[in-house]
Design a protein around this motif. Structure first.
Motif, PDB file in Angstrom:
ATOM      1  N   ARG A 166       1.001  -1.202  -0.108  1.00 54.69           N
ATOM      2  CA  ARG A 166       0.213  -0.001   0.122  1.00 54.69           C
ATOM      3  C   ARG A 166       0.974   1.410   0.176  1.00 54.69           C
ATOM      4  NH1 ARG A 166      -0.168   4.293   3.048  1.00 54.69           N
ATOM      5  NH2 ARG A 166       0.209   2.999   4.992  1.00 54.69           N
ATOM      6  N   LYS A 167       1.885   1.228   0.952  1.00 56.42           N
ATOM      7  CA  LYS A 167       2.900   2.368   0.826  1.00 56.42           C
ATOM      8  C   LYS A 167       3.487   2.670  -0.698  1.00 56.42           C
ATOM      9  CE  LYS A 167       4.180   1.747   5.780  1.00 56.42           C
ATOM     10  NZ  LYS A 167       5.047   1.492   6.763  1.00 56.42           N
ATOM     11  N   PHE A 168       3.632   1.833  -1.254  1.00 56.78           N
ATOM     12  CA  PHE A 168       4.510   1.767  -2.556  1.00 56.78           C
ATOM     13  C   PHE A 168       3.317   2.594  -3.411  1.00 56.78           C
ATOM     14  CE2 PHE A 168       5.372   0.690  -7.044  1.00 56.78           C
ATOM     15  CZ  PHE A 168       6.890   0.848  -7.036  1.00 56.78           C
ATOM     16  N   VAL A 169       1.985   2.033  -3.483  1.00 58.19           N
ATOM     17  CA  VAL A 169       0.965   2.511  -4.276  1.00 58.19           C
ATOM     18  C   VAL A 169       0.708   3.946  -3.992  1.00 58.19           C
ATOM     19  CG1 VAL A 169      -1.616   2.107  -4.984  1.00 58.19           C
ATOM     20  CG2 VAL A 169       0.088   0.296  -4.617  1.00 58.19           C
ATOM     21  N   SER A 170       0.819   4.264  -2.627  1.00 51.19           N
ATOM     22  CA  SER A 170       0.622   5.682  -2.251  1.00 51.19           C
ATOM     23  C   SER A 170       1.634   6.502  -2.763  1.00 51.19           C
ATOM     24  CB  SER A 170       0.677   5.615  -0.480  1.00 51.19           C
ATOM     25  OG  SER A 170      -0.455   5.045   0.132  1.00 51.19           O
ATOM     26  N   ILE A 171       2.837   6.176  -2.955  1.00 53.92           N
ATOM     27  CA  ILE A 171       3.678   7.069  -3.686  1.00 53.92           C
ATOM     28  C   ILE A 171       3.588   7.377  -5.092  1.00 53.92           C
ATOM     29  CG2 ILE A 171       6.123   7.060  -4.574  1.00 53.92           C
ATOM     30  CD1 ILE A 171       6.856   5.765  -1.770  1.00 53.92           C
ATOM     31  N   VAL A 172       3.140   6.099  -5.941  1.00 51.49           N
ATOM     32  CA  VAL A 172       2.541   6.208  -7.267  1.00 51.49           C
ATOM     33  C   VAL A 172       1.433   7.278  -7.377  1.00 51.49           C
ATOM     34  CG1 VAL A 172       1.818   5.091  -9.053  1.00 51.49           C
ATOM     35  CG2 VAL A 172       3.451   3.919  -7.609  1.00 51.49           C
ATOM     36  N   VAL A 173       0.507   7.205  -6.432  1.00 45.72           N
ATOM     37  CA  VAL A 173      -0.728   7.918  -6.555  1.00 45.72           C
ATOM     38  C   VAL A 173      -0.340   9.282  -6.161  1.00 45.72           C
ATOM     39  CG1 VAL A 173      -3.049   8.347  -5.420  1.00 45.72           C
ATOM     40  CG2 VAL A 173      -2.477   5.999  -5.799  1.00 45.72           C
ATOM     41  N   GLN A 211      14.831   8.834  -8.603  1.00 43.89           N
ATOM     42  CA  GLN A 211      13.967   8.665  -7.543  1.00 43.89           C
ATOM     43  C   GLN A 211      13.278   7.456  -7.331  1.00 43.89           C
ATOM     44  OE1 GLN A 211      11.712  12.591  -8.060  1.00 43.89           O
ATOM     45  NE2 GLN A 211      12.831  13.265  -6.014  1.00 43.89           N
ATOM     46  N   TRP A 212      12.722   6.983  -8.561  1.00 39.87           N
ATOM     47  CA  TRP A 212      11.870   5.679  -8.599  1.00 39.87           C
ATOM     48  C   TRP A 212      13.184   4.640  -8.264  1.00 39.87           C
ATOM     49  CZ3 TRP A 212       7.341   5.032  -7.750  1.00 39.87           C
ATOM     50  CH2 TRP A 212       6.573   5.884  -8.179  1.00 39.87           C
ATOM     51  N   GLY A 213      14.256   4.913  -8.713  1.00 41.51           N
ATOM     52  CA  GLY A 213      15.289   3.685  -8.387  1.00 41.51           C
ATOM     53  C   GLY A 213      15.444   3.647  -6.936  1.00 41.51           C
ATOM     54  N   SER A 214      15.317   4.786  -6.234  1.00 41.53           N
ATOM     55  CA  SER A 214      15.615   4.718  -4.694  1.00 41.53           C
ATOM     56  C   SER A 214      14.353   4.200  -4.055  1.00 41.53           C
ATOM     57  CB  SER A 214      15.670   6.302  -4.026  1.00 41.53           C
ATOM     58  OG  SER A 214      16.884   6.679  -4.826  1.00 41.53           O
ATOM     59  N   VAL A 215      13.275   4.511  -4.348  1.00 46.32           N
ATOM     60  CA  VAL A 215      11.963   3.829  -4.198  1.00 46.32           C
ATOM     61  C   VAL A 215      11.987   2.399  -4.402  1.00 46.32           C
ATOM     62  CG1 VAL A 215       9.354   3.673  -4.344  1.00 46.32           C
ATOM     63  CG2 VAL A 215      10.424   6.092  -4.589  1.00 46.32           C
ATOM     64  N   SER A 216      12.522   1.723  -5.385  1.00 49.37           N
ATOM     65  CA  SER A 216      12.681   0.427  -5.825  1.00 49.37           C
ATOM     66  C   SER A 216      13.488  -0.289  -4.508  1.00 49.37           C
ATOM     67  CB  SER A 216      13.016   0.195  -7.418  1.00 49.37           C
ATOM     68  OG  SER A 216      12.052   0.893  -8.296  1.00 49.37           O
ATOM     69  N   MET A 217      14.530   0.499  -4.523  1.00 47.96           N
ATOM     70  CA  MET A 217      15.646  -0.032  -3.429  1.00 47.96           C
ATOM     71  C   MET A 217      14.924  -0.267  -2.144  1.00 47.96           C
ATOM     72  SD  MET A 217      19.394   1.808  -3.846  1.00 47.96           S
ATOM     73  CE  MET A 217      19.942   1.095  -2.487  1.00 47.96           C
ATOM     74  N   VAL A 218      14.048   0.729  -1.658  1.00 41.94           N
ATOM     75  CA  VAL A 218      13.339   0.514  -0.157  1.00 41.94           C
ATOM     76  C   VAL A 218      12.374  -0.538  -0.391  1.00 41.94           C
ATOM     77  CG1 VAL A 218      11.811   1.670   1.447  1.00 41.94           C
ATOM     78  CG2 VAL A 218      13.718   2.964   0.252  1.00 41.94           C
ATOM     79  N   PHE A 219      11.598  -0.569  -1.401  1.00 44.05           N
ATOM     80  CA  PHE A 219      10.584  -1.567  -1.465  1.00 44.05           C
ATOM     81  C   PHE A 219      11.152  -3.069  -1.794  1.00 44.05           C
ATOM     82  CE2 PHE A 219       8.136   2.025  -1.219  1.00 44.05           C
ATOM     83  CZ  PHE A 219       7.043   1.634  -0.242  1.00 44.05           C
ATOM     84  N   SER A 220      12.403  -3.066  -2.510  1.00 43.94           N
ATOM     85  CA  SER A 220      13.190  -4.314  -2.599  1.00 43.94           C
ATOM     86  C   SER A 220      13.465  -4.883  -1.211  1.00 43.94           C
ATOM     87  CB  SER A 220      14.211  -4.292  -3.573  1.00 43.94           C
ATOM     88  OG  SER A 220      13.711  -3.892  -4.808  1.00 43.94           O
ATOM     89  N   GLY A 221      14.015  -3.953  -0.562  1.00 45.35           N
ATOM     90  CA  GLY A 221      14.460  -4.399   0.843  1.00 45.35           C
ATOM     91  C   GLY A 221      13.434  -5.027   1.816  1.00 45.35           C
ATOM     92  N   LEU A 222      12.156  -4.210   1.796  1.00 47.77           N
ATOM     93  CA  LEU A 222      11.079  -4.317   2.777  1.00 47.77           C
ATOM     94  C   LEU A 222      10.455  -5.900   2.020  1.00 47.77           C
ATOM     95  CD1 LEU A 222       9.337  -1.058   2.709  1.00 47.77           C
ATOM     96  CD2 LEU A 222      10.493  -2.089   4.551  1.00 47.77           C
ATOM     97  N   SER A 223      10.231  -6.063   0.702  1.00 43.93           N
ATOM     98  CA  SER A 223       9.720  -7.290   0.215  1.00 43.93           C
ATOM     99  C   SER A 223      10.610  -8.440   0.632  1.00 43.93           C
ATOM    100  CB  SER A 223       9.873  -7.260  -1.325  1.00 43.93           C
ATOM    101  OG  SER A 223       8.833  -6.245  -1.790  1.00 43.93           O
ATOM    102  N   TYR A 224      11.994  -8.294   0.506  1.00 47.79           N
ATOM    103  CA  TYR A 224      12.949  -9.235   1.089  1.00 47.79           C
ATOM    104  C   TYR A 224      12.731  -9.778   2.441  1.00 47.79           C
ATOM    105  CZ  TYR A 224      17.309 -12.200   0.917  1.00 47.79           C
ATOM    106  OH  TYR A 224      18.070 -13.123   1.148  1.00 47.79           O
ATOM    107  N   GLN A 225      12.464  -8.799   3.159  1.00 48.08           N
ATOM    108  CA  GLN A 225      12.264  -9.018   4.727  1.00 48.08           C
ATOM    109  C   GLN A 225      10.964  -9.684   4.960  1.00 48.08           C
ATOM    110  OE1 GLN A 225      10.768  -5.482   6.936  1.00 48.08           O
ATOM    111  NE2 GLN A 225      12.008  -6.088   8.784  1.00 48.08           N
ATOM    112  N   ILE A 226       9.879  -9.215   3.853  1.00 49.51           N
ATOM    113  CA  ILE A 226       8.683 -10.107   4.248  1.00 49.51           C
ATOM    114  C   ILE A 226       8.991 -11.476   3.900  1.00 49.51           C
ATOM    115  CG2 ILE A 226       6.267 -10.389   3.269  1.00 49.51           C
ATOM    116  CD1 ILE A 226       6.311  -7.431   3.018  1.00 49.51           C
ATOM    117  N   TYR A 227       9.494 -11.854   2.864  1.00 52.14           N
ATOM    118  CA  TYR A 227       9.957 -13.270   2.149  1.00 52.14           C
ATOM    119  C   TYR A 227      10.759 -14.024   3.306  1.00 52.14           C
ATOM    120  CZ  TYR A 227      12.172 -16.933   0.020  1.00 52.14           C
ATOM    121  OH  TYR A 227      12.830 -18.204  -0.464  1.00 52.14           O
ATOM    122  N   LEU A 228      11.768 -13.431   4.081  1.00 50.88           N
ATOM    123  CA  LEU A 228      12.422 -13.908   5.250  1.00 50.88           C
ATOM    124  C   LEU A 228      11.549 -14.170   6.253  1.00 50.88           C
ATOM    125  CD1 LEU A 228      15.721 -11.648   5.160  1.00 50.88           C
ATOM    126  CD2 LEU A 228      15.643 -13.972   4.106  1.00 50.88           C
TER     127      LEU A 228
END
Length: 332
Positions: A280-287, A300-317
């Protein structure tokens, strides 16, 4: 056929929860950005008293939780007493206030990114204070998030975005966001401690206790002296009904969103809820980027992707860890 029916029902409930959380909090984000950046009325005045949003939301959520307790709560005793939330209520008042105040100094996407990096202060405190050792994948997650937030902060913000801010000041804005995270950490730990001491405490009890103390503290802060900013906030809302309506909708979204979060946790667990709220946070930034008419740059989108890649990896772990625990618990 019966199992298939159960599966479809579970999927329907999950989609209902996702839709509810996304709709409530994405729209709340739009309203938060609107109230903090818009100039209202013919006099083109800003709403400067952003801390008033927390008081208003406390009041709405307090009333909402009281109604829910009377309608749905099954246990009349054994829950945590209302006074036990006083300390968590302090940090839950100060923390979100800092997060909202940060919108005077940084853009909404920057605030969302900064507040997404909750794992950084948690791991720092765990390592420095408690001597906890984390795994290499966990450090990778943290580095991705920290690197994404840092690079986003260092990139130049467009002049159009800066012109919408009340008082542009990136270091102060990010500093307020990280203080918000630190206070949130104490709030969450205290809530967990209360739930452990009083196992019969329901989610509605927690919501009621937290918002009761939040209302008390914010009332003292906003109206505790003759020239408190709360009086000015109320006067502004009287003069600008459009702002008052946006604030009411902001509070209503928060109350509805908490309902869906509680439903998700009760039906599918905290991991599923974390996944939904993170996306939801990622979609909020897009909106926000689309509605502001000022899209983020490729960097800036590259930075956003880095953050959510880290968060997604954390969820997977977390998911993998949960799978391993389930296998260990299965009887041989």
């Amino acid at each position: 056929m019966e199992a298939h029916g159960v599966g479809l029902r579970q999927l329907s409930v999950l989609l209902f929860c996702v839709t509810g959380i996304w709709s409530a909090y994405i729209y709340q984000g739009v309203l938060q950005e609107t109230v903090s950046t818009k100039r209202f009325g013919a006099d083109q005045k800003r709403f400067e008293h952003l801390a008033f949003l927390n008081l208003a939301q406390n009041v709405v959520c307090l009333v909402w939780s009281f109604i829910m307790i009377k309608l749905w709560s099954r246990s009349s005793s054994g829950g945590a007493p209302w006074w036990s939330y006083w300390s968590a209520g302090i940090t839950n008042t100060i923390g979100p206030t800092m997060g909202i105040e940060a919108l005077k100094y940084i853009s909404y996407p920057a605030q969302v990114l900064a507040k997404s990096s909750k794992m950084i202060p948690v791991m720092l405190m765990g390592t420095l204070v408690y001597g906890i050792r984390y795994t290499i994948p966990e450090y990778v997650c943290t580095l991705l998030v920290a690197g994404g937030v840092s690079s986003f902060a260092l990139l130049k913000t467009s002049s159009k975005t800066i012109s919408k801010l009340a008082r542009p000041n990136a270091p102060l804005g990010y500093g307020l966001c990280f203080l918000n995270l630190a206070f949130d950490g104490f709030t969450n730990a205290t809530q967990d401690s209360i739930s452990a001491r009083y196992p019969k405490t329901s989610a509605w009890d927690i919501m009621f206790g937290m918002n009761l103390w939040g209302t008390i503290y914010n009332m003292v802060y906003m109206f505790g002296w003759p020239h408190g900013s709360g009086f000015e906030a109320v006067q502004f809302c009287k003069q600008h009904p459009e702002a008052a309506w946006d604030i009411f909708l902001f509070c209503l979204c928060g109350a509805v969103g908490q309902n869906f979060i509680f439903l998700t946790i009760s039906q599918f667990g905290s991991l599923t809820n974390t996944t939904i709220t993170t996306t939801r946070k990622f979609v909020s930034i897009v909106v926000s980027s689309l509605l502001s008419g000022n899209p983020l740059s490729a960097k800036q989108w590259g930075s956003v992707s880095m953050v959510f890649s880290g968060l997604s990896y954390q969820i997977y772990l977390k998911w993998k860890r949960g799978q391993r625990l389930q296998k260990k618990r299965k009887p041989m």
